[in-house]
Motif scaffolding. Sequence first.
Motif, PDB file in Angstrom:
ATOM      1  N   ALA A 185     -63.621  14.652 -24.407  1.00 38.28           N
ATOM      2  CA  ALA A 185     -64.659  14.191 -25.340  1.00 38.28           C
ATOM      3  C   ALA A 185     -65.958  13.871 -24.592  1.00 38.28           C
ATOM      4  O   ALA A 185     -66.455  14.696 -23.833  1.00 38.28           O
ATOM      5  N   ASN A 186     -66.493  12.662 -24.785  1.00 40.33           N
ATOM      6  CA  ASN A 186     -67.774  12.295 -24.172  1.00 40.33           C
ATOM      7  C   ASN A 186     -67.609  11.434 -22.929  1.00 40.33           C
ATOM      8  O   ASN A 186     -68.541  10.733 -22.527  1.00 40.33           O
ATOM      9  N   THR A 187     -66.455  11.464 -22.330  1.00 42.64           N
ATOM     10  CA  THR A 187     -66.197  10.601 -21.185  1.00 42.64           C
ATOM     11  C   THR A 187     -66.932  11.076 -19.931  1.00 42.64           C
ATOM     12  O   THR A 187     -67.341  12.229 -19.821  1.00 42.64           O
ATOM     13  N   PHE A 188     -67.086  10.164 -18.983  1.00 42.24           N
ATOM     14  CA  PHE A 188     -67.781  10.476 -17.731  1.00 42.24           C
ATOM     15  C   PHE A 188     -66.845  10.518 -16.521  1.00 42.24           C
ATOM     16  O   PHE A 188     -67.126  11.210 -15.555  1.00 42.24           O
ATOM     17  N   ILE A 189     -65.746   9.776 -16.573  1.00 46.90           N
ATOM     18  CA  ILE A 189     -64.860   9.656 -15.414  1.00 46.90           C
ATOM     19  C   ILE A 189     -63.413   9.835 -15.844  1.00 46.90           C
ATOM     20  O   ILE A 189     -63.005   9.327 -16.895  1.00 46.90           O
ATOM     21  N   ILE A 190     -62.642  10.571 -15.049  1.00 50.20           N
ATOM     22  CA  ILE A 190     -61.191  10.586 -15.179  1.00 50.20           C
ATOM     23  C   ILE A 190     -60.623   9.652 -14.116  1.00 50.20           C
ATOM     24  O   ILE A 190     -60.916   9.789 -12.932  1.00 50.20           O
ATOM     25  N   HIS A 191     -59.805   8.709 -14.567  1.00 46.00           N
ATOM     26  CA  HIS A 191     -59.129   7.779 -13.657  1.00 46.00           C
ATOM     27  C   HIS A 191     -57.648   8.168 -13.639  1.00 46.00           C
ATOM     28  O   HIS A 191     -56.937   7.954 -14.624  1.00 46.00           O
ATOM     29  N   TYR A 192     -57.179   8.730 -12.536  1.00 42.99           N
ATOM     30  CA  TYR A 192     -55.807   9.230 -12.504  1.00 42.99           C
ATOM     31  C   TYR A 192     -54.844   8.250 -11.836  1.00 42.99           C
ATOM     32  O   TYR A 192     -54.126   8.574 -10.909  1.00 42.99           O
ATOM     33  N   THR A 193     -54.794   7.058 -12.399  1.00 41.64           N
ATOM     34  CA  THR A 193     -53.915   6.031 -11.835  1.00 41.64           C
ATOM     35  C   THR A 193     -52.471   6.162 -12.304  1.00 41.64           C
ATOM     36  O   THR A 193     -51.556   5.703 -11.631  1.00 41.64           O
ATOM     37  N   TYR A 194     -52.252   6.778 -13.478  1.00 43.73           N
ATOM     38  CA  TYR A 194     -50.913   6.887 -14.024  1.00 43.73           C
ATOM     39  C   TYR A 194     -50.282   8.236 -13.692  1.00 43.73           C
ATOM     40  O   TYR A 194     -50.979   9.258 -13.611  1.00 43.73           O
ATOM     41  N   GLY A 195     -48.965   8.247 -13.546  1.00 41.51           N
ATOM     42  CA  GLY A 195     -48.264   9.504 -13.328  1.00 41.51           C
ATOM     43  C   GLY A 195     -48.237  10.322 -14.605  1.00 41.51           C
ATOM     44  O   GLY A 195     -48.149   9.785 -15.715  1.00 41.51           O
ATOM     45  N   CYS A 196     -48.298  11.640 -14.455  1.00 39.80           N
ATOM     46  CA  CYS A 196     -48.265  12.563 -15.595  1.00 39.80           C
ATOM     47  C   CYS A 196     -47.001  13.406 -15.478  1.00 39.80           C
ATOM     48  O   CYS A 196     -46.926  14.304 -14.636  1.00 39.80           O
ATOM     49  N   ASP A 197     -46.004  13.100 -16.294  1.00 38.67           N
ATOM     50  CA  ASP A 197     -44.710  13.780 -16.244  1.00 38.67           C
ATOM     51  C   ASP A 197     -44.419  14.440 -17.585  1.00 38.67           C
ATOM     52  O   ASP A 197     -44.480  13.779 -18.640  1.00 38.67           O
ATOM     53  N   TYR A 198     -44.044  15.734 -17.552  1.00 37.32           N
ATOM     54  CA  TYR A 198     -43.803  16.499 -18.778  1.00 37.32           C
ATOM     55  C   TYR A 198     -42.612  17.433 -18.619  1.00 37.32           C
ATOM     56  O   TYR A 198     -42.280  17.859 -17.508  1.00 37.32           O
ATOM     57  N   THR A 199     -42.007  17.758 -19.744  1.00 37.93           N
ATOM     58  CA  THR A 199     -41.024  18.835 -19.760  1.00 37.93           C
ATOM     59  C   THR A 199     -41.771  20.161 -19.741  1.00 37.93           C
ATOM     60  O   THR A 199     -42.998  20.204 -19.932  1.00 37.93           O
ATOM     61  N   LEU A 200     -41.053  21.241 -19.564  1.00 44.08           N
ATOM     62  CA  LEU A 200     -41.686  22.559 -19.584  1.00 44.08           C
ATOM     63  C   LEU A 200     -42.142  22.941 -20.993  1.00 44.08           C
ATOM     64  O   LEU A 200     -42.851  23.934 -21.164  1.00 44.08           O
ATOM     65  N   LYS A 201     -41.760  22.129 -21.981  1.00 51.92           N
ATOM     66  CA  LYS A 201     -42.237  22.337 -23.346  1.00 51.92           C
ATOM     67  C   LYS A 201     -43.489  21.504 -23.632  1.00 51.92           C
ATOM     68  O   LYS A 201     -43.986  21.500 -24.759  1.00 51.92           O
ATOM     69  N   GLY A 202     -43.973  20.805 -22.607  1.00 52.72           N
ATOM     70  CA  GLY A 202     -45.185  20.020 -22.784  1.00 52.72           C
ATOM     71  C   GLY A 202     -44.956  18.652 -23.370  1.00 52.72           C
ATOM     72  O   GLY A 202     -45.901  18.013 -23.854  1.00 52.72           O
ATOM     73  N   GLU A 203     -43.719  18.125 -23.304  1.00 48.99           N
ATOM     74  CA  GLU A 203     -43.413  16.812 -23.860  1.00 48.99           C
ATOM     75  C   GLU A 203     -43.506  15.754 -22.766  1.00 48.99           C
ATOM     76  O   GLU A 203     -42.949  15.917 -21.679  1.00 48.99           O
ATOM     77  N   LEU A 204     -44.210  14.654 -23.042  1.00 49.46           N
ATOM     78  CA  LEU A 204     -44.395  13.569 -22.077  1.00 49.46           C
ATOM     79  C   LEU A 204     -43.069  12.863 -21.805  1.00 49.46           C
ATOM     80  O   LEU A 204     -42.339  12.521 -22.737  1.00 49.46           O
ATOM     81  N   THR A 205     -42.778  12.623 -20.527  1.00 48.80           N
ATOM     82  CA  THR A 205     -41.555  11.903 -20.143  1.00 48.80           C
ATOM     83  C   THR A 205     -41.928  10.727 -19.249  1.00 48.80           C
ATOM     84  O   THR A 205     -41.341  10.541 -18.186  1.00 48.80           O
ATOM     85  N   TYR A 206     -42.916   9.931 -19.669  1.00 51.66           N
ATOM     86  CA  TYR A 206     -43.433   8.866 -18.809  1.00 51.66           C
ATOM     87  C   TYR A 206     -42.317   7.899 -18.409  1.00 51.66           C
ATOM     88  O   TYR A 206     -41.498   7.496 -19.227  1.00 51.66           O
TER      89      TYR A 206
END
Length: 359
Positions: free
Chosen positions: A284-305
């Motif tokens: 959207a209109n954001t200026f910064i990505i803060h990648y502090t959290y882990g990003c975990d997904y299945t191969l179907k694109g489902e979040l598994t945080y």
Amino acid sequence: MAKPSPFFLVLLGFGFFVATYNLVTLVIHSQNNDGEMELSRRSDSMIQRPNELKESEGQRRPFHVALTATDSPYSKWQCRIMYYWYKKMKDSEGSEMGGFTRVLHSGSPDDLMKEIPTFVVDPLPSGVDQGYIVLNRPWAFVQWLGKAKIKEDYILMAEPDHIFVKPLPNLSRGDQPAAFPFFYIKPSKNEKIIRKFYPEEEGPVTDVDPIGNSPVIIKKSQLEQIAPTWMNISLKMKEDPESDKAFGWVLEMYAYAIASALHGVRHILHKNFMIQPPWDLKIANTFIIHYTYGCDYTLKGELTYGKIGEWRFDKRSFLRGPPPRNLSLPPPGVPESVVTLVKMVNEATANIPGWEEGR
């Protein structure tokens, strides 16, 4: 309180990062809808400040980008990516980014001095941070502000795990700094502890903004006043068992918010200042990505945080050295924010000389 005397660098233990990861998970799942709605209303109202605070059109107000860092491999590779995107965005249309400084609180130079503009300061005395390395941040700013020559009148306090998505203007207005509102910084719900450091005679607890020190764009003159107070409150909070237990890994964030309130400084809250994947889905209109959290997904694109996914990107996977070039892209169905993050990491690593050497 007297300034701590310089000492040797406190080594960053891997256990701290594991603990941080677990605590982040707990914080995320503790969010409630009422708190989110309350923050949303407050953010919107603060952004819509009276027009008299609006700066005159055409007036450029450059800010100095400053981030505190250690000399660990984990910190270094993040700083290199962050600096790459700063250089890409600095001179683009709409940017008011000025100079850049990595404030290195190791007490001695490292091998990134020629690649990234760096100012070396001392760490806290051995044992003072009690394994909470972030406690060195306010002390580092106190030293840097007192010793360095900073030509800009404004400062952006940033962090190594920030990536500039687009050119960043100066979001502050008048004497009001700009800050990002964190849903888990809740002064009103922690009033009993807050009052230990922000007495009732200072004002209502709602004067303490729901923020940390980063990202914040603030006048240098204001930060020079706030920084020593921020440092002292951080140290006192860490020494207070109740505060330490309640605030944990966000302790110095609360300390900055309280220190600002003690100096009568209120922040304009900008929700579009940054996003935090995987919870924020779009750029959207954001200026910064803060990648502090882990990003975990299945191969179907489902979040598994909280559970290692079939596909993952987590900065803590690279504590001992940088991620390889050309990371695999997320599977179909993964949000735009995560896809953009990985693509931007890949672009940076593909173009930073000597990336394979690991520094």
